[in-house]
Design a protein around this motif. Structure first.
Motif, PDB file in Angstrom:
ATOM      1  N   TRP A 132     -63.426-105.811  -7.146  1.00  0.00           N
ATOM      2  CA  TRP A 132     -62.888-104.460  -7.354  1.00  0.00           C
ATOM      3  C   TRP A 132     -64.015-103.449  -7.458  1.00  0.00           C
ATOM      4  O   TRP A 132     -63.932-102.351  -6.897  1.00  0.00           O
ATOM      5  CB  TRP A 132     -62.040-104.376  -8.612  1.00  0.00           C
ATOM      6  N   LEU A 133     -65.061-103.808  -8.193  1.00  0.00           N
ATOM      7  CA  LEU A 133     -66.186-102.882  -8.350  1.00  0.00           C
ATOM      8  C   LEU A 133     -66.930-102.690  -7.032  1.00  0.00           C
ATOM      9  O   LEU A 133     -67.374-101.580  -6.729  1.00  0.00           O
ATOM     10  CB  LEU A 133     -67.128-103.370  -9.447  1.00  0.00           C
ATOM     11  N   ASP A 134     -67.049-103.748  -6.244  1.00  0.00           N
ATOM     12  CA  ASP A 134     -67.653-103.612  -4.908  1.00  0.00           C
ATOM     13  C   ASP A 134     -66.828-102.657  -4.050  1.00  0.00           C
ATOM     14  O   ASP A 134     -67.379-101.798  -3.357  1.00  0.00           O
ATOM     15  CB  ASP A 134     -67.758-104.971  -4.209  1.00  0.00           C
ATOM     16  N   LYS A 135     -65.525-102.791  -4.103  1.00  0.00           N
ATOM     17  CA  LYS A 135     -64.655-101.901  -3.324  1.00  0.00           C
ATOM     18  C   LYS A 135     -64.729-100.463  -3.842  1.00  0.00           C
ATOM     19  O   LYS A 135     -64.657 -99.518  -3.053  1.00  0.00           O
ATOM     20  CB  LYS A 135     -63.216-102.415  -3.325  1.00  0.00           C
ATOM     21  N   ALA A 136     -64.886-100.302  -5.137  1.00  0.00           N
ATOM     22  CA  ALA A 136     -65.039 -98.958  -5.711  1.00  0.00           C
ATOM     23  C   ALA A 136     -66.320 -98.315  -5.197  1.00  0.00           C
ATOM     24  O   ALA A 136     -66.328 -97.143  -4.798  1.00  0.00           O
ATOM     25  CB  ALA A 136     -65.030 -99.016  -7.236  1.00  0.00           C
ATOM     26  N   GLU A 137     -67.390 -99.071  -5.193  1.00  0.00           N
ATOM     27  CA  GLU A 137     -68.673 -98.558  -4.686  1.00  0.00           C
ATOM     28  C   GLU A 137     -68.545 -98.158  -3.211  1.00  0.00           C
ATOM     29  O   GLU A 137     -68.989 -97.088  -2.799  1.00  0.00           O
ATOM     30  CB  GLU A 137     -69.753 -99.628  -4.849  1.00  0.00           C
ATOM     31  N   ALA A 138     -67.909 -99.013  -2.427  1.00  0.00           N
ATOM     32  CA  ALA A 138     -67.714 -98.717  -1.002  1.00  0.00           C
ATOM     33  C   ALA A 138     -66.839 -97.479  -0.813  1.00  0.00           C
ATOM     34  O   ALA A 138     -67.094 -96.658   0.078  1.00  0.00           O
ATOM     35  CB  ALA A 138     -67.095 -99.922  -0.292  1.00  0.00           C
ATOM     36  N   HIS A 139     -65.823 -97.338  -1.648  1.00  0.00           N
ATOM     37  CA  HIS A 139     -64.945 -96.166  -1.582  1.00  0.00           C
ATOM     38  C   HIS A 139     -65.726 -94.880  -1.856  1.00  0.00           C
ATOM     39  O   HIS A 139     -65.600 -93.884  -1.139  1.00  0.00           O
ATOM     40  CB  HIS A 139     -63.801 -96.338  -2.582  1.00  0.00           C
ATOM     41  N   ALA A 140     -66.558 -94.899  -2.878  1.00  0.00           N
ATOM     42  CA  ALA A 140     -67.365 -93.714  -3.212  1.00  0.00           C
ATOM     43  C   ALA A 140     -68.346 -93.394  -2.088  1.00  0.00           C
ATOM     44  O   ALA A 140     -68.499 -92.225  -1.701  1.00  0.00           O
ATOM     45  CB  ALA A 140     -68.110 -93.938  -4.525  1.00  0.00           C
ATOM     46  N   THR A 141     -68.975 -94.404  -1.549  1.00  0.00           N
ATOM     47  CA  THR A 141     -69.938 -94.196  -0.457  1.00  0.00           C
ATOM     48  C   THR A 141     -69.239 -93.614   0.769  1.00  0.00           C
ATOM     49  O   THR A 141     -69.728 -92.648   1.368  1.00  0.00           O
ATOM     50  CB  THR A 141     -70.639 -95.528  -0.099  1.00  0.00           C
ATOM     51  N   ALA A 142     -68.101 -94.185   1.132  1.00  0.00           N
ATOM     52  CA  ALA A 142     -67.368 -93.718   2.312  1.00  0.00           C
ATOM     53  C   ALA A 142     -66.889 -92.281   2.154  1.00  0.00           C
ATOM     54  O   ALA A 142     -66.821 -91.541   3.135  1.00  0.00           O
ATOM     55  CB  ALA A 142     -66.187 -94.635   2.599  1.00  0.00           C
ATOM     56  N   ARG A 143     -66.584 -91.879   0.937  1.00  0.00           N
ATOM     57  CA  ARG A 143     -66.068 -90.522   0.699  1.00  0.00           C
ATOM     58  C   ARG A 143     -67.140 -89.591   0.154  1.00  0.00           C
ATOM     59  O   ARG A 143     -66.837 -88.480  -0.261  1.00  0.00           O
ATOM     60  CB  ARG A 143     -64.863 -90.594  -0.213  1.00  0.00           C
ATOM     61  N   ASP A 157     -70.392 -89.470  -5.960  1.00  0.00           N
ATOM     62  CA  ASP A 157     -71.202 -90.276  -6.866  1.00  0.00           C
ATOM     63  C   ASP A 157     -70.305 -91.302  -7.577  1.00  0.00           C
ATOM     64  O   ASP A 157     -69.343 -90.921  -8.251  1.00  0.00           O
ATOM     65  CB  ASP A 157     -71.874 -89.361  -7.892  1.00  0.00           C
ATOM     66  N   PRO A 158     -70.606 -92.585  -7.450  1.00  0.00           N
ATOM     67  CA  PRO A 158     -69.792 -93.594  -8.122  1.00  0.00           C
ATOM     68  C   PRO A 158     -69.776 -93.451  -9.649  1.00  0.00           C
ATOM     69  O   PRO A 158     -68.924 -94.040 -10.310  1.00  0.00           O
ATOM     70  CB  PRO A 158     -70.437 -94.922  -7.727  1.00  0.00           C
ATOM     71  N   GLU A 206     -73.576-100.102 -20.616  1.00  0.00           N
ATOM     72  CA  GLU A 206     -73.460 -99.956 -19.165  1.00  0.00           C
ATOM     73  C   GLU A 206     -73.135 -98.509 -18.785  1.00  0.00           C
ATOM     74  O   GLU A 206     -72.236 -97.899 -19.370  1.00  0.00           O
ATOM     75  CB  GLU A 206     -72.368-100.890 -18.622  1.00  0.00           C
ATOM     76  N   THR A 207     -73.891 -97.978 -17.817  1.00  0.00           N
ATOM     77  CA  THR A 207     -73.681 -96.593 -17.383  1.00  0.00           C
ATOM     78  C   THR A 207     -73.413 -96.484 -15.883  1.00  0.00           C
ATOM     79  O   THR A 207     -73.152 -95.384 -15.403  1.00  0.00           O
ATOM     80  CB  THR A 207     -74.900 -95.715 -17.737  1.00  0.00           C
ATOM     81  N   THR A 208     -73.495 -97.600 -15.155  1.00  0.00           N
ATOM     82  CA  THR A 208     -73.274 -97.583 -13.704  1.00  0.00           C
ATOM     83  C   THR A 208     -72.387 -98.760 -13.308  1.00  0.00           C
ATOM     84  O   THR A 208     -72.203 -99.709 -14.079  1.00  0.00           O
ATOM     85  CB  THR A 208     -74.603 -97.712 -12.929  1.00  0.00           C
ATOM     86  N   LEU A 209     -71.884 -98.700 -12.080  1.00  0.00           N
ATOM     87  CA  LEU A 209     -71.116 -99.837 -11.571  1.00  0.00           C
ATOM     88  C   LEU A 209     -71.985-101.085 -11.506  1.00  0.00           C
ATOM     89  O   LEU A 209     -71.511-102.185 -11.788  1.00  0.00           O
ATOM     90  CB  LEU A 209     -70.528 -99.518 -10.196  1.00  0.00           C
ATOM     91  N   ASP A 210     -73.256-100.918 -11.148  1.00  0.00           N
ATOM     92  CA  ASP A 210     -74.161-102.072 -11.139  1.00  0.00           C
ATOM     93  C   ASP A 210     -74.293-102.679 -12.530  1.00  0.00           C
ATOM     94  O   ASP A 210     -74.309-103.907 -12.676  1.00  0.00           O
ATOM     95  CB  ASP A 210     -75.545-101.687 -10.602  1.00  0.00           C
ATOM     96  N   ASP A 211     -74.388-101.840 -13.544  1.00  0.00           N
ATOM     97  CA  ASP A 211     -74.449-102.338 -14.916  1.00  0.00           C
ATOM     98  C   ASP A 211     -73.187-103.127 -15.265  1.00  0.00           C
ATOM     99  O   ASP A 211     -73.257-104.170 -15.923  1.00  0.00           O
ATOM    100  CB  ASP A 211     -74.588-101.189 -15.918  1.00  0.00           C
ATOM    101  N   ILE A 234     -70.368-108.481 -16.053  1.00  0.00           N
ATOM    102  CA  ILE A 234     -69.498-109.567 -15.604  1.00  0.00           C
ATOM    103  C   ILE A 234     -70.323-110.817 -15.314  1.00  0.00           C
ATOM    104  O   ILE A 234     -69.957-111.923 -15.717  1.00  0.00           O
ATOM    105  CB  ILE A 234     -68.684-109.151 -14.362  1.00  0.00           C
ATOM    106  N   ARG A 235     -71.432-110.655 -14.632  1.00  0.00           N
ATOM    107  CA  ARG A 235     -72.270-111.817 -14.297  1.00  0.00           C
ATOM    108  C   ARG A 235     -72.798-112.513 -15.549  1.00  0.00           C
ATOM    109  O   ARG A 235     -72.862-113.742 -15.601  1.00  0.00           O
ATOM    110  CB  ARG A 235     -73.412-111.391 -13.380  1.00  0.00           C
ATOM    111  N   LYS A 236     -73.185-111.728 -16.573  1.00  0.00           N
ATOM    112  CA  LYS A 236     -73.640-112.330 -17.837  1.00  0.00           C
ATOM    113  C   LYS A 236     -72.496-113.108 -18.491  1.00  0.00           C
ATOM    114  O   LYS A 236     -72.712-114.192 -19.044  1.00  0.00           O
ATOM    115  CB  LYS A 236     -74.138-111.255 -18.813  1.00  0.00           C
TER     116      LYS A 236
END
Length: 184
Positions: A38-49, A52-53, A98-103, A108-110
Motif C-alpha cells: 500500500w505504501l509503495d502504491k501511495a508513493e507511486a501515486h504521489a510521483t505520478a501526480r 509531495d508524498p 517516522e516522518t516519511t513513507l520510507d520511515d 514495518i520491516r523492523k
C-alpha cells in the motif's frame, strides 16, 4: 438454513483447531507485507501526480482521529506486542518518529524482523497464558491468551490497518480489495 443438530463441534475439536502461532504471527506477517505494498502504491501515486508524498503523513479520517503515521505505528505495535506477549516476552519498543513513507516502511520491516524471531513453539499453547496490558490512568487489562488474541489484538490490529488502507484509498491511491487481502 438451521445448523444440523448432529453437528456438535466443540472448542478444541481437531477439525476446528488452528495453532495460536498461525492465528497470530502468520496473519500479522501477511498483513504487514500487504501494508508495504500500500505504501509503495501511495508513493507511486504521489510521483505520478507530482505531489509531495509527505502529504499522506497528515491524513486523518476525522479531526479526533490519529493521523496516518499513528495508524501504521499502532497496527505494527499491536502485531509485535501480541507476538511478544503470547510468547511470554516483553514487546520491543520502537521510537515513534517516522516522518516519511520510507520511515513507515522501515517500521514495518523492523516489525517483520522481530516477528521472524518469534518461533511457533513459543506461541503455541498460549491459549491460557496470562496477558497483562498496561493502561494509562487505569488498571491494566488482563486476559487469557486466546481471548486476548481473538478479542483484543487482532481487532485492534485490523482496525488500524483498515484505517490506514481507507486513508490511502480515500485520497486516490489505487487500492482495491485484492491489495487489502494480498491476493492477485
Amino acid at each position: 438454513h438451521p445448523v444440523s443438530s448432529s453437528w456438535s463441534a466443540k472448542p478444541g475439536d481437531s477439525a476446528l483447531s488452528i495453532s495460536m502461532y498461525a492465528a497470530s504471527v502468520r496473519i500479522f506477517v501477511k498483513a504487514l507485507g500487504n501494508m508495504l505494498t500500500w505504501l509503495d502504491k501511495a508513493e507511486a501515486h504521489a510521483t505520478a501526480r507530482r505531489f509531495d508524498p509527505a502529504v499522506y503523513m497528515t491524513l486523518r479520517l476525522a479531526p479526533d482521529m490519529l493521523a496516518l503515521p499513528w495508524q501504521l505505528r499502532i497496527a505494527a505495535d499491536a502485531a509485535k506486542g501480541c507476538a511478544a506477549r503470547l510468547s511470554g516476552q516483553e514487546p520491543p519498543v520502537f521510537e515513534d518518529n517516522e516522518t516519511t513513507l520510507d520511515d513507515l516502511r522501515q517500521r514495518i520491516r523492523k516489525t517483520l524482523a522481530y516477528l521472524e524471531t518469534v518461533k511457533p513453539v513459543a506461541v503455541d499453547g498460549s491459549e491460557e497464558r496470562a496477558i497483562v496490558i498496561p493502561a494509562r490512568n487505569r488498571d491494566p487489562r488482563r486476559f487469557k491468551g486466546q481471548f486476548y488474541l481473538q478479542h483484543w489484538a487482532l481487532p485492534n490490529f485490523f482496525f488500524h490497518a483498515t484505517t490506514l488502507y481507507a486513508l490511502l484509498r480515500h485520497n486516490g491511491v489505487e487500492l482495491g480489495k485484492p491489495d487489502f487481502l494480498g491476493v492477485d
